[in-house]
Design a protein around this motif. Sequence first.
Motif, mmCIF file in Angstrom:
data_model
loop_
_atom_site.group_PDB
_atom_site.id
_atom_site.type_symbol
_atom_site.label_atom_id
_atom_site.label_comp_id
_atom_site.label_asym_id
_atom_site.label_seq_id
_atom_site.Cartn_x
_atom_site.Cartn_y
_atom_site.Cartn_z
ATOM 1 N N ARG A 50 0.861 -1.185 0.000
ATOM 2 C CA ARG A 50 0.000 0.000 0.000
ATOM 3 C C ARG A 50 0.894 1.230 0.000
ATOM 4 O O ARG A 50 1.820 1.325 0.804
ATOM 5 C CB ARG A 50 -0.867 -0.019 1.257
ATOM 6 N N LEU A 51 0.632 2.167 -0.907
ATOM 7 C CA LEU A 51 1.338 3.440 -0.939
ATOM 8 C C LEU A 51 0.369 4.514 -0.486
ATOM 9 O O LEU A 51 -0.739 4.608 -0.999
ATOM 10 C CB LEU A 51 1.817 3.763 -2.359
ATOM 11 N N GLY A 59 -3.008 0.603 -3.790
ATOM 12 C CA GLY A 59 -2.087 -0.521 -3.706
ATOM 13 C C GLY A 59 -2.448 -1.677 -4.600
ATOM 14 O O GLY A 59 -3.400 -1.624 -5.383
ATOM 15 N N ASN A 102 -2.389 -3.466 7.909
ATOM 16 C CA ASN A 102 -1.314 -2.701 7.291
ATOM 17 C C ASN A 102 -0.189 -2.536 8.309
ATOM 18 O O ASN A 102 -0.443 -2.146 9.445
ATOM 19 C CB ASN A 102 -1.802 -1.304 6.885
ATOM 20 N N GLY A 119 -4.777 5.864 0.433
ATOM 21 C CA GLY A 119 -3.728 5.164 -0.285
ATOM 22 C C GLY A 119 -4.257 4.345 -1.439
ATOM 23 O O GLY A 119 -5.468 4.212 -1.647
ATOM 24 N N SER A 125 1.978 3.677 4.518
ATOM 25 C CA SER A 125 2.560 2.901 3.413
ATOM 26 C C SER A 125 3.214 1.663 3.989
ATOM 27 O O SER A 125 3.796 1.714 5.071
ATOM 28 C CB SER A 125 3.635 3.709 2.689
ATOM 29 N N GLU A 172 -0.867 6.778 3.174
ATOM 30 C CA GLU A 172 -0.742 7.037 4.614
ATOM 31 C C GLU A 172 -1.636 6.054 5.351
ATOM 32 O O GLU A 172 -2.856 6.227 5.315
ATOM 33 C CB GLU A 172 -1.159 8.481 4.896
ATOM 34 N N LEU A 174 3.419 10.765 3.889
ATOM 35 C CA LEU A 174 2.674 11.301 2.758
ATOM 36 C C LEU A 174 2.318 12.768 2.925
ATOM 37 O O LEU A 174 2.447 13.558 2.006
ATOM 38 C CB LEU A 174 1.397 10.488 2.534
#
Length: 176
Positions: free
Chosen positions: A34-35, A171, A56, A169, A39, A37, A63
């Motif tokens: 996941r990219l 992903g 996560n 995010g 990540s 906030e 971010l």
Amino acid sequence: MRKLFLIASLAVLACFEFTTTAVAQYNNWSIGFRLGEPSGINVRKYFGTNHAFDLNIGTYGGLYGTKRSYRVGEYKSVGLTIQGHYLWHKALTKSESIRGYYGFGGQINNRRYYPPRLNGDYENALSIGGSAVAGLEVFPVGKPYSFFLETGGYVELLQAPFFLSLNSGLGLRYNF
């Protein structure tokens, strides 16, 4: 940053053709990244036809800027976070290639906190709070992976009650 996030999200959705005969490829487990906030690594466990648990583990505070006012001091770095949500999900198309989801859970963060009393030195700040999430997940036809785009919020309970943070995010997950 927001424009880049929107462009990347639209590009992911534009890459796929959806048919009415395909069936989603979600299974018991999925793992990916996941990219946003926060990540980091994302793991999801599906239960039944419309429930899941999402976990996560990664960075927090990167971010939206590493320097941020917090309590009487500030954060100046990225920290570690563990975030978990119990989810409800539902097919939004007949083919189940697009699913919507929402859920509630919690988040634990650890960051360097720079209070004025330490004259430039830091202390580690462990914080705990509640979080909520809502998103879309796209399952390309006949593929074992999925893309997701989500947003939500975090409300801190300890150490700074009602400190708010936007969590969003995108992903990729491999479903098995």
